[in-house]
Design a protein around this motif. Sequence first.
Motif, mmCIF file in Angstrom:
data_model
loop_
_atom_site.group_PDB
_atom_site.id
_atom_site.type_symbol
_atom_site.label_atom_id
_atom_site.label_comp_id
_atom_site.label_asym_id
_atom_site.label_seq_id
_atom_site.Cartn_x
_atom_site.Cartn_y
_atom_site.Cartn_z
ATOM 1 N N GLN A 1 -22.953 -40.267 -18.414
ATOM 2 C CA GLN A 1 -22.063 -39.838 -16.895
ATOM 3 C C GLN A 1 -21.604 -41.356 -17.013
ATOM 4 O OE1 GLN A 1 -26.015 -39.704 -14.234
ATOM 5 N NE2 GLN A 1 -25.858 -37.504 -14.876
ATOM 6 N N GLN A 2 -21.698 -42.172 -17.599
ATOM 7 C CA GLN A 2 -20.796 -43.378 -17.528
ATOM 8 C C GLN A 2 -20.337 -43.514 -18.804
ATOM 9 O OE1 GLN A 2 -23.585 -47.173 -17.398
ATOM 10 N NE2 GLN A 2 -22.506 -48.092 -19.019
ATOM 11 N N GLY A 3 -20.416 -42.931 -19.778
ATOM 12 C CA GLY A 3 -19.455 -42.762 -20.582
ATOM 13 C C GLY A 3 -18.749 -44.316 -20.797
ATOM 14 N N LEU A 4 -17.622 -44.134 -20.640
ATOM 15 C CA LEU A 4 -16.942 -45.938 -21.118
ATOM 16 C C LEU A 4 -16.185 -46.432 -19.247
ATOM 17 C CD1 LEU A 4 -14.744 -45.212 -24.449
ATOM 18 C CD2 LEU A 4 -16.523 -46.784 -24.001
ATOM 19 N N MET A 5 -16.824 -45.084 -18.355
ATOM 20 C CA MET A 5 -16.615 -46.126 -17.041
ATOM 21 C C MET A 5 -16.698 -47.345 -17.261
ATOM 22 S SD MET A 5 -18.261 -43.501 -14.539
ATOM 23 C CE MET A 5 -17.907 -42.511 -13.685
ATOM 24 N N PHE A 6 -16.059 -48.823 -16.124
ATOM 25 C CA PHE A 6 -16.325 -50.316 -16.043
ATOM 26 C C PHE A 6 -15.878 -50.799 -17.205
ATOM 27 C CE2 PHE A 6 -19.541 -47.299 -14.103
ATOM 28 C CZ PHE A 6 -18.969 -47.970 -12.964
ATOM 29 N N VAL A 7 -14.863 -50.430 -18.705
ATOM 30 C CA VAL A 7 -15.169 -50.718 -19.359
ATOM 31 C C VAL A 7 -13.868 -51.387 -19.548
ATOM 32 C CG1 VAL A 7 -14.366 -50.900 -21.538
ATOM 33 C CG2 VAL A 7 -16.711 -49.820 -21.134
ATOM 34 N N SER A 8 -13.409 -52.680 -19.713
ATOM 35 C CA SER A 8 -11.219 -53.498 -19.480
ATOM 36 C C SER A 8 -11.131 -53.005 -20.414
ATOM 37 C CB SER A 8 -12.157 -54.447 -18.978
ATOM 38 O OG SER A 8 -12.618 -55.278 -19.004
ATOM 39 N N ASP A 9 -11.839 -53.173 -21.792
ATOM 40 C CA ASP A 9 -10.919 -53.427 -23.198
ATOM 41 C C ASP A 9 -11.597 -52.680 -24.037
ATOM 42 O OD1 ASP A 9 -8.816 -54.174 -24.653
ATOM 43 O OD2 ASP A 9 -9.666 -55.631 -26.128
ATOM 44 N N LEU A 10 -10.837 -51.165 -24.808
ATOM 45 C CA LEU A 10 -11.531 -50.967 -26.218
ATOM 46 C C LEU A 10 -10.868 -51.334 -27.249
ATOM 47 C CD1 LEU A 10 -13.446 -48.767 -26.508
ATOM 48 C CD2 LEU A 10 -12.007 -47.031 -26.039
ATOM 49 N N PRO A 11 -11.580 -51.374 -28.100
ATOM 50 C CA PRO A 11 -10.655 -52.373 -29.503
ATOM 51 C C PRO A 11 -10.121 -50.391 -30.000
ATOM 52 C CG PRO A 11 -12.716 -53.311 -29.584
ATOM 53 C CD PRO A 11 -12.721 -52.384 -28.520
ATOM 54 N N GLU A 12 -8.715 -50.655 -31.056
ATOM 55 C CA GLU A 12 -8.816 -50.204 -31.601
ATOM 56 C C GLU A 12 -8.870 -48.419 -33.011
ATOM 57 O OE1 GLU A 12 -4.989 -51.101 -33.451
ATOM 58 O OE2 GLU A 12 -4.073 -51.413 -31.929
ATOM 59 N N THR A 13 -10.696 -48.978 -32.943
ATOM 60 C CA THR A 13 -11.595 -48.467 -33.781
ATOM 61 C C THR A 13 -12.706 -48.264 -33.657
ATOM 62 O OG1 THR A 13 -12.288 -50.732 -34.601
ATOM 63 C CG2 THR A 13 -10.581 -50.110 -35.967
ATOM 64 N N MET A 14 -12.856 -48.560 -32.331
ATOM 65 C CA MET A 14 -14.136 -48.387 -31.197
ATOM 66 C C MET A 14 -13.898 -46.921 -30.314
ATOM 67 S SD MET A 14 -16.260 -50.731 -31.988
ATOM 68 C CE MET A 14 -17.541 -50.416 -30.348
ATOM 69 N N GLY A 15 -14.756 -46.477 -30.240
ATOM 70 C CA GLY A 15 -14.857 -45.047 -29.192
ATOM 71 C C GLY A 15 -15.980 -44.954 -28.833
ATOM 72 N N MET A 16 -16.388 -43.336 -28.078
ATOM 73 C CA MET A 16 -17.719 -43.003 -27.973
ATOM 74 C C MET A 16 -17.489 -41.572 -28.169
ATOM 75 S SD MET A 16 -19.765 -43.218 -24.046
ATOM 76 C CE MET A 16 -19.996 -45.173 -24.638
ATOM 77 N N VAL A 17 -18.800 -41.133 -28.258
ATOM 78 C CA VAL A 17 -19.185 -39.725 -29.012
ATOM 79 C C VAL A 17 -19.850 -38.625 -27.861
ATOM 80 C CG1 VAL A 17 -20.655 -39.974 -30.816
ATOM 81 C CG2 VAL A 17 -19.643 -38.021 -30.440
ATOM 82 N N PHE A 18 -19.469 -37.717 -27.119
ATOM 83 C CA PHE A 18 -20.497 -37.117 -26.304
ATOM 84 C C PHE A 18 -20.862 -35.495 -26.907
ATOM 85 C CE2 PHE A 18 -17.016 -39.261 -23.865
ATOM 86 C CZ PHE A 18 -18.391 -40.029 -23.019
ATOM 87 N N PRO A 19 -21.861 -36.047 -27.577
ATOM 88 C CA PRO A 19 -22.371 -34.140 -28.179
ATOM 89 C C PRO A 19 -22.960 -33.521 -27.256
ATOM 90 C CG PRO A 19 -24.225 -36.659 -28.969
ATOM 91 C CD PRO A 19 -22.868 -37.080 -27.828
ATOM 92 N N VAL A 20 -22.326 -32.412 -27.863
ATOM 93 C CA VAL A 20 -22.708 -31.422 -26.529
ATOM 94 C C VAL A 20 -23.483 -29.757 -27.184
ATOM 95 C CG1 VAL A 20 -21.513 -28.767 -25.675
ATOM 96 C CG2 VAL A 20 -20.441 -30.896 -25.779
ATOM 97 N N PRO A 21 -24.959 -30.196 -26.626
ATOM 98 C CA PRO A 21 -25.988 -29.783 -26.998
ATOM 99 C C PRO A 21 -26.041 -27.894 -27.863
ATOM 100 C CG PRO A 21 -26.663 -30.513 -25.380
ATOM 101 C CD PRO A 21 -24.835 -30.704 -25.043
#
Length: 157
Positions: free
Chosen positions: A60-80
């Motif tokens: 639900q939160q994911g990358l909300m409220f993040v003000s900067d994201l390095p090029e080599t970073m991310g977030m993965v959302f697995p789907v069951p």
Amino acid sequence: MLGASLASAAAAALAQESRAPLELASFPRTTLQITHLDEHHAARKYAFEVWIADTPERAQQGLMFVSDLPETMGMVFPVPAPRVETMWMRNTYIELDILFFRADGRVAKIIERAHPMSEALLGSDTPVSGVLELKGGEAAKLGLRAGDTVTWKKPAL
């Protein structure tokens, strides 16, 4: 923000806003790789350090409220179980590239530079097994496209 239906996603987002955001440091992390075949069929591999949104609260939160994201970073959302997946950019301060991938790891769709703070629904259009969010512009910079392969492993508990 990851959601199966608009009503439940909206309710979950409102509940999330009423409490303090989760610390990204509390999310599990792993390395994820994207393999891209260029026009000469040469495989190029790109590695990212990603947070794993592996609980409903983290998704639900994911990358909300993040003000900067390095090029080599991310977030993965697995789907069951594979399903059509929908994201939005509520409370997301930065542009993101959103990659939807199938159970075989193949990228099904890429949404580039999703607009910050938007509540527009951004869907996969086809059943997927995961979603990857990267810094806006990374997909174009690396030449990523549908058909590229995403591989990652959940870290051991």
